[in-house]
Design a protein around this motif. Structure first.
Motif, PDB file in Angstrom:
ATOM      1  N   ALA A   1      39.451  37.233  42.156  1.00 32.16           N
ATOM      2  CA  ALA A   1      39.555  37.923  40.873  1.00 32.16           C
ATOM      3  C   ALA A   1      38.994  37.121  39.705  1.00 32.16           C
ATOM      4  CB  ALA A   1      41.012  38.293  40.604  1.00 32.16           C
ATOM      5  N   VAL A   2      39.169  35.792  39.711  1.00 35.62           N
ATOM      6  CA  VAL A   2      38.705  34.979  38.576  1.00 35.62           C
ATOM      7  C   VAL A   2      37.231  34.597  38.691  1.00 35.62           C
ATOM      8  CG1 VAL A   2      41.012  34.049  38.165  1.00 35.62           C
ATOM      9  CG2 VAL A   2      39.364  32.692  39.490  1.00 35.62           C
ATOM     10  N   GLU A   3      36.624  34.816  39.875  1.00 34.71           N
ATOM     11  CA  GLU A   3      35.217  34.461  40.048  1.00 34.71           C
ATOM     12  C   GLU A   3      34.324  35.292  39.145  1.00 34.71           C
ATOM     13  OE1 GLU A   3      34.298  34.955  44.187  1.00 34.71           O
ATOM     14  OE2 GLU A   3      34.817  32.880  44.652  1.00 34.71           O
ATOM     15  N   THR A   4      33.201  34.707  38.769  1.00 31.10           N
ATOM     16  CA  THR A   4      32.203  35.420  37.983  1.00 31.10           C
ATOM     17  C   THR A   4      31.443  36.380  38.894  1.00 31.10           C
ATOM     18  OG1 THR A   4      31.957  33.537  36.499  1.00 31.10           O
ATOM     19  CG2 THR A   4      30.170  35.140  36.525  1.00 31.10           C
ATOM     20  N   ASP A   5      31.287  37.601  38.421  1.00 32.08           N
ATOM     21  CA  ASP A   5      30.518  38.615  39.143  1.00 32.08           C
ATOM     22  C   ASP A   5      29.049  38.455  38.752  1.00 32.08           C
ATOM     23  OD1 ASP A   5      29.274  40.880  40.144  1.00 32.08           O
ATOM     24  OD2 ASP A   5      30.902  42.234  39.566  1.00 32.08           O
ATOM     25  N   PRO A   6      28.193  38.002  39.671  1.00 37.58           N
ATOM     26  CA  PRO A   6      26.797  37.730  39.292  1.00 37.58           C
ATOM     27  C   PRO A   6      26.045  38.980  38.841  1.00 37.58           C
ATOM     28  CG  PRO A   6      27.070  37.593  41.675  1.00 37.58           C
ATOM     29  CD  PRO A   6      28.441  37.733  41.083  1.00 37.58           C
ATOM     30  N   ARG A   7      26.519  40.156  39.209  1.00 44.97           N
ATOM     31  CA  ARG A   7      25.844  41.392  38.798  1.00 44.97           C
ATOM     32  C   ARG A   7      26.282  41.863  37.428  1.00 44.97           C
ATOM     33  NH1 ARG A   7      26.573  45.612  43.457  1.00 44.97           N
ATOM     34  NH2 ARG A   7      25.121  46.769  42.143  1.00 44.97           N
ATOM     35  N   LYS A   8      27.425  41.336  36.943  1.00 35.92           N
ATOM     36  CA  LYS A   8      27.936  41.768  35.640  1.00 35.92           C
ATOM     37  C   LYS A   8      28.544  40.589  34.883  1.00 35.92           C
ATOM     38  CE  LYS A   8      27.385  46.224  34.976  1.00 35.92           C
ATOM     39  NZ  LYS A   8      26.746  46.730  33.748  1.00 35.92           N
ATOM     40  N   ALA A   9      27.856  39.477  34.877  1.00 31.90           N
ATOM     41  CA  ALA A   9      28.386  38.253  34.268  1.00 31.90           C
ATOM     42  C   ALA A   9      28.520  38.362  32.755  1.00 31.90           C
ATOM     43  CB  ALA A   9      27.495  37.066  34.622  1.00 31.90           C
ATOM     44  N   ASP A  10      27.853  39.348  32.145  1.00 33.22           N
ATOM     45  CA  ASP A  10      27.889  39.473  30.691  1.00 33.22           C
ATOM     46  C   ASP A  10      28.778  40.616  30.207  1.00 33.22           C
ATOM     47  OD1 ASP A  10      26.324  41.502  31.718  1.00 33.22           O
ATOM     48  OD2 ASP A  10      24.816  41.418  30.135  1.00 33.22           O
ATOM     49  N   ALA A  11      29.554  41.215  31.129  1.00 32.83           N
ATOM     50  CA  ALA A  11      30.321  42.406  30.758  1.00 32.83           C
ATOM     51  C   ALA A  11      31.799  42.234  31.092  1.00 32.83           C
ATOM     52  CB  ALA A  11      29.769  43.630  31.477  1.00 32.83           C
ATOM     53  N   ILE A  12      32.622  42.879  30.283  1.00 34.92           N
ATOM     54  CA  ILE A  12      34.050  42.951  30.573  1.00 34.92           C
ATOM     55  C   ILE A  12      34.238  44.037  31.626  1.00 34.92           C
ATOM     56  CG2 ILE A  12      36.312  43.572  29.614  1.00 34.92           C
ATOM     57  CD1 ILE A  12      35.349  42.182  27.013  1.00 34.92           C
ATOM     58  N   PRO A  13      34.959  43.748  32.719  1.00 33.02           N
ATOM     59  CA  PRO A  13      35.056  44.697  33.842  1.00 33.02           C
ATOM     60  C   PRO A  13      36.045  45.839  33.579  1.00 33.02           C
ATOM     61  CG  PRO A  13      36.273  42.713  34.361  1.00 33.02           C
ATOM     62  CD  PRO A  13      35.618  42.478  33.049  1.00 33.02           C
TER      63      PRO A  13
ATOM     64  N   GLU B   1      45.041  32.047  28.909  1.00 29.33           N
ATOM     65  CA  GLU B   1      44.203  31.286  27.979  1.00 29.33           C
ATOM     66  C   GLU B   1      42.856  30.942  28.603  1.00 29.33           C
ATOM     67  OE1 GLU B   1      44.358  26.889  26.021  1.00 29.33           O
ATOM     68  OE2 GLU B   1      46.124  28.165  25.647  1.00 29.33           O
ATOM     69  N   ALA B   2      42.851  30.499  29.844  1.00 31.02           N
ATOM     70  CA  ALA B   2      41.607  30.093  30.495  1.00 31.02           C
ATOM     71  C   ALA B   2      40.661  31.275  30.717  1.00 31.02           C
ATOM     72  CB  ALA B   2      41.916  29.403  31.826  1.00 31.02           C
ATOM     73  N   LEU B   3      41.209  32.461  30.940  1.00 30.35           N
ATOM     74  CA  LEU B   3      40.374  33.643  31.184  1.00 30.35           C
ATOM     75  C   LEU B   3      39.756  34.194  29.904  1.00 30.35           C
ATOM     76  CD1 LEU B   3      42.554  35.442  33.854  1.00 30.35           C
ATOM     77  CD2 LEU B   3      40.194  34.664  34.179  1.00 30.35           C
ATOM     78  N   GLY B   4      40.359  33.898  28.768  1.00 29.80           N
ATOM     79  CA  GLY B   4      39.816  34.376  27.494  1.00 29.80           C
ATOM     80  C   GLY B   4      39.699  35.885  27.469  1.00 29.80           C
ATOM     81  N   ASP B   5      38.513  36.404  27.102  1.00 31.27           N
ATOM     82  CA  ASP B   5      38.331  37.864  27.032  1.00 31.27           C
ATOM     83  C   ASP B   5      38.009  38.472  28.391  1.00 31.27           C
ATOM     84  OD1 ASP B   5      35.687  37.208  27.533  1.00 31.27           O
ATOM     85  OD2 ASP B   5      34.917  37.968  25.634  1.00 31.27           O
TER      86      ASP B   5
ATOM     87  N   GLY C   1      32.872  38.956  32.511  1.00 35.27           N
ATOM     88  CA  GLY C   1      32.155  38.491  33.681  1.00 35.27           C
ATOM     89  C   GLY C   1      32.977  38.278  34.932  1.00 35.27           C
ATOM     90  N   ILE C   2      34.304  38.411  34.858  1.00 33.41           N
ATOM     91  CA  ILE C   2      35.110  38.177  36.056  1.00 33.41           C
ATOM     92  C   ILE C   2      35.070  39.396  36.983  1.00 33.41           C
ATOM     93  CG2 ILE C   2      36.651  36.569  34.876  1.00 33.41           C
ATOM     94  CD1 ILE C   2      38.821  38.822  34.969  1.00 33.41           C
ATOM     95  N   ARG C   3      35.408  39.154  38.242  1.00 32.90           N
ATOM     96  CA  ARG C   3      35.490  40.260  39.190  1.00 32.90           C
ATOM     97  C   ARG C   3      36.726  41.131  38.935  1.00 32.90           C
ATOM     98  NH1 ARG C   3      31.798  39.834  43.397  1.00 32.90           N
ATOM     99  NH2 ARG C   3      30.922  37.764  43.704  1.00 32.90           N
ATOM    100  N   ARG C   4      37.766  40.554  38.397  1.00 32.02           N
ATOM    101  CA  ARG C   4      38.991  41.225  37.975  1.00 32.02           C
ATOM    102  C   ARG C   4      39.969  41.527  39.107  1.00 32.02           C
ATOM    103  NH1 ARG C   4      39.635  47.014  34.707  1.00 32.02           N
ATOM    104  NH2 ARG C   4      41.840  47.298  35.240  1.00 32.02           N
ATOM    105  N   TYR C   5      39.501  42.046  40.222  1.00 36.15           N
ATOM    106  CA  TYR C   5      40.354  42.422  41.345  1.00 36.15           C
ATOM    107  C   TYR C   5      40.232  41.407  42.479  1.00 36.15           C
ATOM    108  CZ  TYR C   5      40.446  46.989  39.062  1.00 36.15           C
ATOM    109  OH  TYR C   5      40.590  48.002  38.163  1.00 36.15           O
ATOM    110  N   GLY C   6      41.323  41.242  43.223  1.00 32.92           N
ATOM    111  CA  GLY C   6      41.284  40.412  44.410  1.00 32.92           C
ATOM    112  C   GLY C   6      42.338  40.849  45.396  1.00 32.92           C
ATOM    113  N   GLU C   7      42.070  40.622  46.674  1.00 37.59           N
ATOM    114  CA  GLU C   7      43.054  40.958  47.706  1.00 37.59           C
ATOM    115  C   GLU C   7      42.868  40.042  48.895  1.00 37.59           C
ATOM    116  OE1 GLU C   7      42.263  42.404  50.839  1.00 37.59           O
ATOM    117  OE2 GLU C   7      40.111  42.468  50.416  1.00 37.59           O
ATOM    118  N   CYS C   8      43.935  39.923  49.697  1.00 38.11           N
ATOM    119  CA  CYS C   8      43.881  39.089  50.889  1.00 38.11           C
ATOM    120  C   CYS C   8      44.990  39.484  51.857  1.00 38.11           C
ATOM    121  CB  CYS C   8      44.049  37.617  50.506  1.00 38.11           C
ATOM    122  SG  CYS C   8      44.050  36.487  51.923  1.00 38.11           S
TER     123      CYS C   8
END
Length: 195
Positions: A177-189, A80-84, A87-94
Motif C-alpha cells: 500500500a505505501v509503495e509508489t505506483d510507477p504508473r501514477k506516481a504524480d497522482a493521489i489514488p 505524517e510520513a505519507l503526507g498527501d 503516488g502511493i498504491r493505497r491498497y494492500g493485501e496478503c
C-alpha cells in the motif's frame, strides 16, 4: 522524504517512534514487552519500513497502555510520513501462512479508520503477553493511521503462530500500500483528488 518521528508522552507512557517508509526493514524496537518487540520487528521487516521504537510505560500494572500507545504513535507516524499520499498504491493485501496458522489482511490507506477483526486465540496469553492486546494494537494503529484494516484468521490453533501471522500479513499488505505506483506516481489514488 517519507520519514516521520513522533513522540507521545502521557502519565502512563512515554513513546518515541521513528519510521522510514522507503527503508529496507531495519528495526530497533525496545518497549519492555518482549513478545511485542518481536511482533514490531516482524512488522518492520516484512513491510520494509525502517522502524525504531522506544517505549517506557506502567508495566507494573500491565502491558496494555504501552502496547496501545505504541500503536497510536506508530499510526501517527504513518500519517505524517505519507503526507498527501500522492503516488502511493493505497491498497494492500496478503494471505500469510505460518505453520498451522493462515491469516488474511487487507487494507486501504483511505484516511477513514475502520477495523474488522476476525481473530480467535486459543490461549489468553503468549508467555506473559495478553493475546487480547494484539487487537488493541491494531485498533490504535488503524485509528491513528487512518487505515481501513481487515484481519481474518482462516486457520490456526497455536496462539503465537496466529499472532505472528497477523503481524506479518498486515506488514506485507502495508508494504504494497505505501509503495509508489510507477504508473501514477504524480497522482493521489482517488477520484476525489484527496485522501
Amino acid at each position: 522524504m517519507r520519514r516521520a518521528k513522533i513522540t507521545r508522552k502521557t502519565a502512563e507512557t512515554e513513546i518515541s517512534v521513528e519510521i522510514n517508509l522507503d527503508g529496507t526493514g531495519s528495526y530497533d524496537n525496545q518497549t519492555g514487552v518482549g513478545f511485542f518487540d518481536h511482533m514490531l520487528d516482524q512488522l518492520s521487516r516484512h513491510s520494509l519500513i525502517d522502524m525504531t521504537v522506544r517505549a517506557t510505560g506502567d508495566l507494573h500494572i500491565d502491558d496494555h497502555h504501552t502496547v496501545e500507545d505504541t500503536g497510536i504513535a506508530l499510526g501517527q507516524a504513518l500519517t505524517e510520513a505519507l503526507g498527501d499520499k500522492k503516488g502511493i498504491r493505497r491498497y494492500g493485501e496478503c494471505h500469510l501462512p505460518m505453520d498451522d496458522a493462515q491469516v488474511r489482511a487487507a487494507l486501504d490507506l483511505s484516511g477513514r479508520p475502520y477495523l474488522v477483526w476476525n481473530m480467535a486465540f486459543a490461549a489468553p496469553k503468549i508467555g506473559t503477553f495478553d493475546t487480547e492486546l494484539v487487537r488493541e494494537f491494531f485498533q490504535a494503529l488503524a485509528t491513528h493511521g487512518g487505515i481501513t484494516l481487515h484481519v481474518d484468521q482462516l486457520h490456526g490453533f497455536n496462539a503465537h503462530h496466529v499472532a505472528e501471522a497477523g503481524f506479518k500479513a498486515v506488514a506485507r499488505a502495508l508494504r504494497l500500500a505505501v509503495e509508489t505506483d510507477p504508473r501514477k506516481a504524480d497522482a493521489i489514488p482517488s477520484t476525489k483528488g484527496a485522501l
